[in-house]
Design a protein around this motif. Structure first.
Motif, PDB file in Angstrom:
ATOM      1  N   MET A  90      10.052 -11.090 -20.872  1.00  0.00           N
ATOM      2  CA  MET A  90       9.849 -12.560 -20.323  1.00  0.00           C
ATOM      3  C   MET A  90      10.205 -13.612 -22.613  1.00  0.00           C
ATOM      4  O   MET A  90       9.028 -12.938 -22.896  1.00  0.00           O
ATOM      5  N   ARG A  91      10.866 -13.706 -22.283  1.00  0.00           N
ATOM      6  CA  ARG A  91      11.345 -14.587 -24.017  1.00  0.00           C
ATOM      7  C   ARG A  91      11.612 -16.275 -23.916  1.00  0.00           C
ATOM      8  O   ARG A  91      11.893 -16.645 -22.925  1.00  0.00           O
ATOM      9  N   ARG A  92      10.787 -16.587 -24.288  1.00  0.00           N
ATOM     10  CA  ARG A  92      10.990 -18.262 -24.572  1.00  0.00           C
ATOM     11  C   ARG A  92      10.837 -18.349 -25.651  1.00  0.00           C
ATOM     12  O   ARG A  92       9.494 -17.776 -27.010  1.00  0.00           O
ATOM     13  N   LEU A  93      11.383 -19.047 -26.361  1.00  0.00           N
ATOM     14  CA  LEU A  93      11.045 -19.569 -28.321  1.00  0.00           C
ATOM     15  C   LEU A  93      10.410 -20.988 -28.309  1.00  0.00           C
ATOM     16  O   LEU A  93      10.807 -21.737 -27.128  1.00  0.00           O
ATOM     17  N   CYS A  94       9.493 -20.664 -28.761  1.00  0.00           N
ATOM     18  CA  CYS A  94       8.298 -22.611 -29.401  1.00  0.00           C
ATOM     19  C   CYS A  94       9.085 -23.306 -30.161  1.00  0.00           C
ATOM     20  O   CYS A  94      10.390 -23.319 -30.991  1.00  0.00           O
ATOM     21  N   ARG A  95       8.508 -24.856 -29.808  1.00  0.00           N
ATOM     22  CA  ARG A  95       9.349 -25.659 -30.534  1.00  0.00           C
ATOM     23  C   ARG A  95       9.257 -25.002 -32.001  1.00  0.00           C
ATOM     24  O   ARG A  95       9.450 -26.222 -32.575  1.00  0.00           O
ATOM     25  N   CYS A  96       8.384 -25.056 -32.389  1.00  0.00           N
ATOM     26  CA  CYS A  96       8.628 -24.433 -34.069  1.00  0.00           C
ATOM     27  C   CYS A  96       9.973 -22.801 -34.505  1.00  0.00           C
ATOM     28  O   CYS A  96      10.215 -22.956 -35.552  1.00  0.00           O
ATOM     29  N   GLY A  97       9.932 -22.913 -33.795  1.00  0.00           N
ATOM     30  CA  GLY A  97      11.455 -22.088 -33.592  1.00  0.00           C
ATOM     31  C   GLY A  97      10.831 -20.359 -33.262  1.00  0.00           C
ATOM     32  O   GLY A  97      12.124 -19.524 -33.275  1.00  0.00           O
ATOM     33  N   GLN A  98      10.162 -19.822 -33.319  1.00  0.00           N
ATOM     34  CA  GLN A  98       9.609 -18.685 -33.285  1.00  0.00           C
ATOM     35  C   GLN A  98       9.492 -17.966 -31.388  1.00  0.00           C
ATOM     36  O   GLN A  98       9.260 -19.191 -30.840  1.00  0.00           O
ATOM     37  N   GLU A  99       9.776 -16.800 -31.696  1.00  0.00           N
ATOM     38  CA  GLU A  99       9.232 -15.904 -30.668  1.00  0.00           C
ATOM     39  C   GLU A  99       7.826 -16.023 -29.585  1.00  0.00           C
ATOM     40  O   GLU A  99       7.020 -16.024 -30.413  1.00  0.00           O
ATOM     41  N   MET A 100       8.326 -16.606 -28.474  1.00  0.00           N
ATOM     42  CA  MET A 100       6.696 -16.856 -27.778  1.00  0.00           C
ATOM     43  C   MET A 100       6.166 -15.121 -27.285  1.00  0.00           C
ATOM     44  O   MET A 100       6.621 -14.707 -27.152  1.00  0.00           O
ATOM     45  N   ASN A 101       4.739 -14.959 -27.319  1.00  0.00           N
ATOM     46  CA  ASN A 101       4.895 -14.260 -26.521  1.00  0.00           C
ATOM     47  C   ASN A 101       3.889 -13.879 -25.431  1.00  0.00           C
ATOM     48  O   ASN A 101       3.910 -15.650 -24.613  1.00  0.00           O
ATOM     49  N   PHE A 102       4.400 -13.369 -23.950  1.00  0.00           N
ATOM     50  CA  PHE A 102       3.920 -13.380 -22.658  1.00  0.00           C
ATOM     51  C   PHE A 102       2.538 -12.767 -22.498  1.00  0.00           C
ATOM     52  O   PHE A 102       1.807 -11.545 -23.178  1.00  0.00           O
ATOM     53  N   GLY A 103       1.556 -14.156 -21.757  1.00  0.00           N
ATOM     54  CA  GLY A 103       0.187 -13.098 -21.973  1.00  0.00           C
ATOM     55  C   GLY A 103      -0.826 -13.956 -21.230  1.00  0.00           C
ATOM     56  O   GLY A 103      -0.211 -14.825 -19.694  1.00  0.00           O
TER      57      GLY A 103
END
Length: 147
Positions: A1-14
């Motif tokens: 599951m992927r999502r981009l953060c508001r800072c542009g980096q990829e977020m981790n799922f946890g």
């Protein structure tokens, strides 16, 4: 599951322990988390259920720790999968999630049949609620995938 953060980096799922009003601790809440800016957000699919749980706990004035995986079927499926899965697995998390959701739905349908044979309306309502959570998630993911 992927999502981009508001800072542009990829977020981790946890998963995270969420503390609310220094009274309520809700553990095993699925989140997206950014290592770059430390921003995190609750998985959108479970956020309404988390807010409902917080309202219930507030009304009941219950203190202590609650495991979200015990009250939300999707969170439970995600947690089971997350514990087993490693990034080194060749199978994508999303594919494994789809399979696990299907298996859980089939299990719940079997349980519903048992509850129906026993004329246990409370059990049937509980199972129907658990099924609704997973079915909604699967349906929304299929709709998003069709676009």
């Amino acid at each position: 599951m992927r999502r981009l953060c508001r800072c542009g980096q990829e977020m981790n799922f946890g998963f995270r322990l969420v503390m609310f009003e220094n009274k309520f601790q809700i553990d095993r809440v699925p989140i997206f988390e950014c290592d770059s800016c430390d921003f995190y957000e609750v998985l959108p699919f479970v956020k309404p259920d988390l807010l409902d749980l917080l309202n219930q706990l507030k009304q009941q004035d219950v203190k202590g720790r609650v495991y979200f995986t015990e009250v939300n079927e999707l969170a439970d499926v995600l947690y089971e999968l997350f514990r087993k899965w490693t990034k080194a697995d060749s199978v994508l998390f999303e594919a494994m999630l789809e399979q696990h959701c299907e298996e859980r739905i089939n299990l719940l349908l079997d349980l519903y049949g048992c509850a129906q044979k026993m004329n246990d309306e409370n059990w049937m309502k509980e199972i129907a609620s658990r099924l609704a959570t997973l079915s909604k998630f699967v349906k929304e993911r299929q709709f998003m995938g069709a676009k």
